[in-house]
Design a protein around this motif. Sequence first.
Motif, PDB file in Angstrom:
ATOM      1  N   GLU A 149      33.105  61.397 -24.420  1.00  0.00           N
ATOM      2  CA  GLU A 149      32.786  61.218 -22.917  1.00  0.00           C
ATOM      3  C   GLU A 149      33.665  60.029 -22.529  1.00  0.00           C
ATOM      4  O   GLU A 149      34.454  60.275 -21.587  1.00  0.00           O
ATOM      5  CB  GLU A 149      31.406  60.900 -22.522  1.00  0.00           C
ATOM      6  N   GLN A 207      37.394  61.089 -22.351  1.00  0.00           N
ATOM      7  CA  GLN A 207      37.522  62.138 -21.380  1.00  0.00           C
ATOM      8  C   GLN A 207      37.668  61.300 -19.931  1.00  0.00           C
ATOM      9  O   GLN A 207      38.610  61.665 -18.951  1.00  0.00           O
ATOM     10  CB  GLN A 207      36.459  63.118 -21.226  1.00  0.00           C
ATOM     11  N   VAL A 242      41.632  67.351 -18.442  1.00  0.00           N
ATOM     12  CA  VAL A 242      41.258  66.937 -19.674  1.00  0.00           C
ATOM     13  C   VAL A 242      40.205  68.095 -19.689  1.00  0.00           C
ATOM     14  O   VAL A 242      39.232  68.221 -19.053  1.00  0.00           O
ATOM     15  CB  VAL A 242      40.571  65.672 -19.740  1.00  0.00           C
ATOM     16  N   THR A 243      40.300  68.545 -21.077  1.00  0.00           N
ATOM     17  CA  THR A 243      39.192  69.433 -21.605  1.00  0.00           C
ATOM     18  C   THR A 243      38.513  68.926 -22.995  1.00  0.00           C
ATOM     19  O   THR A 243      39.343  68.717 -23.869  1.00  0.00           O
ATOM     20  CB  THR A 243      39.698  71.070 -21.667  1.00  0.00           C
ATOM     21  N   ALA A 244      37.088  68.905 -22.775  1.00  0.00           N
ATOM     22  CA  ALA A 244      36.478  68.252 -24.001  1.00  0.00           C
ATOM     23  C   ALA A 244      36.009  69.113 -24.919  1.00  0.00           C
ATOM     24  O   ALA A 244      35.275  70.267 -24.290  1.00  0.00           O
ATOM     25  CB  ALA A 244      35.358  67.442 -23.748  1.00  0.00           C
TER      26      ALA A 244
END
Length: 459
Positions: free
Chosen positions: A20, A23, A33-35
């Motif tokens: 987190e 990101q 952004v993709t986590a």
Amino acid sequence: MSSFSPYRVAIVEDDPDLLELLQEELVSQGYKVTAYGCAEDFLGSLEELMFDLVISDIRLPGIDGMQLLQRLKQQAEPPALLLITAFGTVRQAVNALKLGADDFLTKPLDLEHLALSVQRLLAHKALRTEVQQLRQRQEDGPAGLVGKSRAMRRLYQQITQVATAQGAVLILGESGTGKELVARAIHQQSPRSEQPFIAVNCAGIPAELMESEFFGHAAGAFTGARQQRSGLFKEADGGTLLLDEIAEMPLLLQAKLLRVLQEGTIRPVGSDQELRIDVRILASTHQNLELGVVAGTFREDLFYRLETFNLSVPPLRDRGDDLESLAMFYLQQLQQKQPRDVQGLSQDGLDCLYRYPFPGNVRELQNALERAYTFATGRNIEPVDLPARIHSYQPEISVSDQQITTRWPTLQQLQQSYVQQVLQHTQGNKQQASQLLGITRRTLYRWLEQAEPESRSDE
């Protein structure tokens, strides 16, 4: 923020707090952004998404960072890779770099150091991409073919394979998908690339003139034929002739086309001499030729002759993130032709394009963007700048979907309700609430800000 240069970053980290934090940090710097909590989820998304940079922990459950590195390097266009670990050693760093990692950081992370590393890796990736695109334009055909989706990469491969062959090619696809661009790409990669490429729309020539247009005519062959005419087949001699919308060709002319394919000769109207020609035939249509064969409007023998090399151009709705790449490409073209202050698409404008199914495919997208570019008043194109059919489009909702919508709360509603319960429990103490929720205070404040508009609208 302009969407002309949207860097896509993937973070693969099994520590939810660090995931987190990373990101939030990269989103605040303007990156998309993709986590992901594990490498398996990330790898499963690669069919739909393309990334410029991947930040991955080395120690992960299941597939670890080193194995992920090896898989990424097998891709035709691998993203830059930044590995991080709390167990970093010089030997591990050297091994990762030898295997192709672009950089290596150890925990605890210095966020300023991370930001500099991300900027440097993306700059290098952009330079590599630019060089690769220049090479690809030379290898894959005209610049009008844009896209990196799986469907388009498969099409590029097929174009390369059939380009060096000699037989006819049948190009299938819905209206507006770019079938003529595919034909031009085949011609440019073929040994005939220095010879003529001629495209003719069979639906645009009256049936009574079609034979003369294709095969030419002798002087005096019919009323008005004052001079000899060579015809399209002769004009394309040595090169390539594209017969667009071939399903519109009359049966009589289909028979003569079959003879050209079989014998390599034509006979001009009014002439008693056969002329030998060397032309590669490409044909395209948005219609189902097999149904035409059944209906008796298309010759079965010609269909099987054309179908030897069969390419299907995917519709825009099946091309994933290519829509954004195409939008950027067309807007850059417009900027060069007609410079304006319009720099790109807002996120709402882009989301609007993704919601719309584009039955007219790439051609409809191009026309819509030209209109939006012309009428936009801000630096970015907003939904209202797009044609009404696009910005007002709402996907159809089935009865079952409506029932789910009315019976079940959304995830956002559940989240907001739970956050309010925790705040009541902590008597409004946001520090204690963020600890109980397992999030940072920054995230808690953002959630509360997102909930405020709905709270005000309910009052």
